[in-house]
Design an enzyme around this catalytic site. Structure first.
Site, PDB file in Angstrom:
ATOM      1  N   GLU A  10      -1.938   3.987  10.164  1.00 23.07           N
ATOM      2  CA  GLU A  10      -1.699   5.467   9.484  1.00 23.07           C
ATOM      3  C   GLU A  10      -3.107   5.187   9.298  1.00 23.07           C
ATOM      4  OE1 GLU A  10       0.053   7.786  10.261  1.00 23.07           O
ATOM      5  OE2 GLU A  10       1.766   7.218  10.579  1.00 23.07           O
ATOM      6  N   LYS A  20      -3.254   3.293   0.365  1.00 25.30           N
ATOM      7  CA  LYS A  20      -2.898   1.894   0.283  1.00 25.30           C
ATOM      8  C   LYS A  20      -3.722   1.665   2.228  1.00 25.30           C
ATOM      9  CE  LYS A  20       0.734   1.321   3.065  1.00 25.30           C
ATOM     10  NZ  LYS A  20       1.248   0.487   4.159  1.00 25.30           N
ATOM     11  N   THR A  60      -0.678  -5.496   2.430  1.00 25.98           N
ATOM     12  CA  THR A  60      -1.501  -4.574   3.331  1.00 25.98           C
ATOM     13  C   THR A  60      -2.924  -4.746   3.915  1.00 25.98           C
ATOM     14  OG1 THR A  60      -0.122  -2.764   3.232  1.00 25.98           O
ATOM     15  CG2 THR A  60      -1.814  -2.074   4.594  1.00 25.98           C
ATOM     16  N   SER A 117      -0.799  -6.904   9.060  1.00 31.83           N
ATOM     17  CA  SER A 117      -1.362  -5.349   8.484  1.00 31.83           C
ATOM     18  C   SER A 117      -1.933  -4.892   9.892  1.00 31.83           C
ATOM     19  CB  SER A 117      -1.659  -5.151   7.522  1.00 31.83           C
ATOM     20  OG  SER A 117      -2.754  -3.934   7.043  1.00 31.83           O
ATOM     21  N   LYS A 142       4.966   6.653   6.083  1.00 33.04           N
ATOM     22  CA  LYS A 142       3.894   7.574   4.738  1.00 33.04           C
ATOM     23  C   LYS A 142       2.655   7.938   5.855  1.00 33.04           C
ATOM     24  CE  LYS A 142       5.121   2.346   3.266  1.00 33.04           C
ATOM     25  NZ  LYS A 142       4.708   0.556   2.780  1.00 33.04           N
ATOM     26  N   ASP A 179       1.978  -2.502  -1.877  1.00 38.61           N
ATOM     27  CA  ASP A 179       1.962  -2.141  -1.090  1.00 38.61           C
ATOM     28  C   ASP A 179       0.424  -2.480  -1.043  1.00 38.61           C
ATOM     29  OD1 ASP A 179       2.828  -2.148   1.108  1.00 38.61           O
ATOM     30  OD2 ASP A 179       3.373   0.029   0.971  1.00 38.61           O
ATOM     31  N   VAL A 215       0.600   2.886  16.189  1.00 41.98           N
ATOM     32  CA  VAL A 215       0.120   3.382  14.948  1.00 41.98           C
ATOM     33  C   VAL A 215      -0.844   3.487  14.083  1.00 41.98           C
ATOM     34  CG1 VAL A 215      -0.941   6.233  13.520  1.00 41.98           C
ATOM     35  CG2 VAL A 215       0.589   5.804  16.082  1.00 41.98           C
TER      36      VAL A 215
END
Length: 338
Positions: free
Chosen positions: A286, A196, A253, A259, A113, A249, A284
């Site tokens: 993101e 998101k 998240t 998360s 993503k 999502d 990571v």
């Protein structure tokens, strides 16, 4: 239609982080022959000998038929379905490094993503550019890897402009506890999955500041409006953002304890610098990378995204989080709908 693939499909999963490992395990449990490619020798060793990815998904018991390899050519050999799950900032070189070994008729799917920072390309565009001539399917939706690996009920979306390719991913991945829907709105599904993460960082910052449920609800709702606004501006359908890859999502998240993006935000809201919040993290977040990409994409499209702009100022320009919140609340009054 059956929820389990009737015929075994040779699969390769490229990227052995938590999410890639969970997908590989799911495919293996569905009866497919799966090779999980990992760069890290210790990951290959623990998956093959202990049936566990100790580094990235500790505690999850993996299907004993799942095999891991650090040999890209061997992992891709004969694979009809290839799933990419490498982090967004390394996806392009990872795909390029194995492109010559991909089967000509393989379907490629992307579980990463993000938005590529240098080009502002979506992840399916990155894969399509490096492995040309094959259908590319985006996979997104509310899906913590640890919960998928523990077989908790999960629903995601497989999006592609080729219905046959999306349906191959759907039938290959689906199981009684893992439901896959299809879509042809690739931009909406991908952008929802990327943006998101930015909203999760922002929500975590509010939590780190000690703020309550009212601000969280306001941020998530207006954040969804921003996600939709940018998506429509670059060709997505608004209704996609009300689905699993958008609202679903976003809720997971921004509120889930697992998360990583929310956790980074909590640390920053609590007074840490971005460098301190990211220090020592194996996986990571993101949302940090995507904040830069989303702002650049919005600037290019001429779209106003106040929450993403505020998150960018906090992360990269040193603005105090409370000052950013105050600026958001002091913006000119307007109608809720654009």
């Amino acid at each position: 239609m059956s929820t389990v693939q009737e015929h075994a499909v040779r699969c390769a999963v490229i990227g052995a982080g938590a999410w890639g490992t969970a997908i590989a395990d799911r495919l293996s449990r569905n009866g497919h022959a799966v090779t999980l490619w990992a760069r890290e020798a210790d990951v290959v060793e623990t998956v093959n000998t202990r049936h566990e990815n100790v580094r990235f998904l500790a505690g999850a018991s993996l299907h004993p038929a799942l095999r891991a390899s650090s040999d890209m050519a061997a992992a891709l050999a004969g694979a009809r379905l290839v799933v990419y799950a490498a982090p967004s900032h390394v996806l392009r070189p990872v795909v390029a490094s194995g492109a010559v070994h991909i089967e000509r008729d393989a379907v490629l799917s992307v579980a990463t993503k993000g938005i590529e920072r240098e080009t502002l390309a979506l992840m399916t565009d990155v894969v399509a550019g490096e492995a040309q001539g094959r259908a590319v399917v985006a996979i997104s939706g509310p899906s913590f890897a640890a919960e998928v690996a523990s077989q908790q009920p999960t629903a995601v979306v497989a999006a592609c402009d080729s219905a046959a390719a999306a349906e191959l991913v759907q039938s290959t991945m689906s199981a009684p506890e893992f439901r896959v829907y299809t879509s042809d709105d690739v931009i909406g599904v991908e952008l929802g999955g990327a943006l998101k993460n930015v909203m999760a960082v922002a929500t975590g910052i509010l939590e780190g500041l000690g703020m309550g449920f009212n601000p969280r609800a306001a941020l998530m709702t207006r954040g969804l409006a921003e996600m939709t606004r940018l998506g429509v501006a670059i060709g997505a359908r608004a209704e996609t953002f009300a689905g699993l890859a958008g609202l679903g999502d976003l809720v997971l998240t921004c509120t889930g304890a697992l998360s990583r993006n929310r956790a980074v935000g909590v640390a920053i809201g609590g007074g840490q610098t971005l460098e301190e919040a990211l220090a020592g993290k194996e996986s990571v977040a993101e949302g940090v990378l995507n904040t830069q990409s989303a702002k650049a994409l919005a600037d290019r499209a001429g779209v106003e995204l106040p929450i993403i702009d505020a998150t960018y100022r906090i992360l990269f320009e040193g603005q105090a989080p409370r000052a950013a919140v105050a600026e958001l609340m002091a913006r000119e009054l307007r109608a809720e709908r654009d």
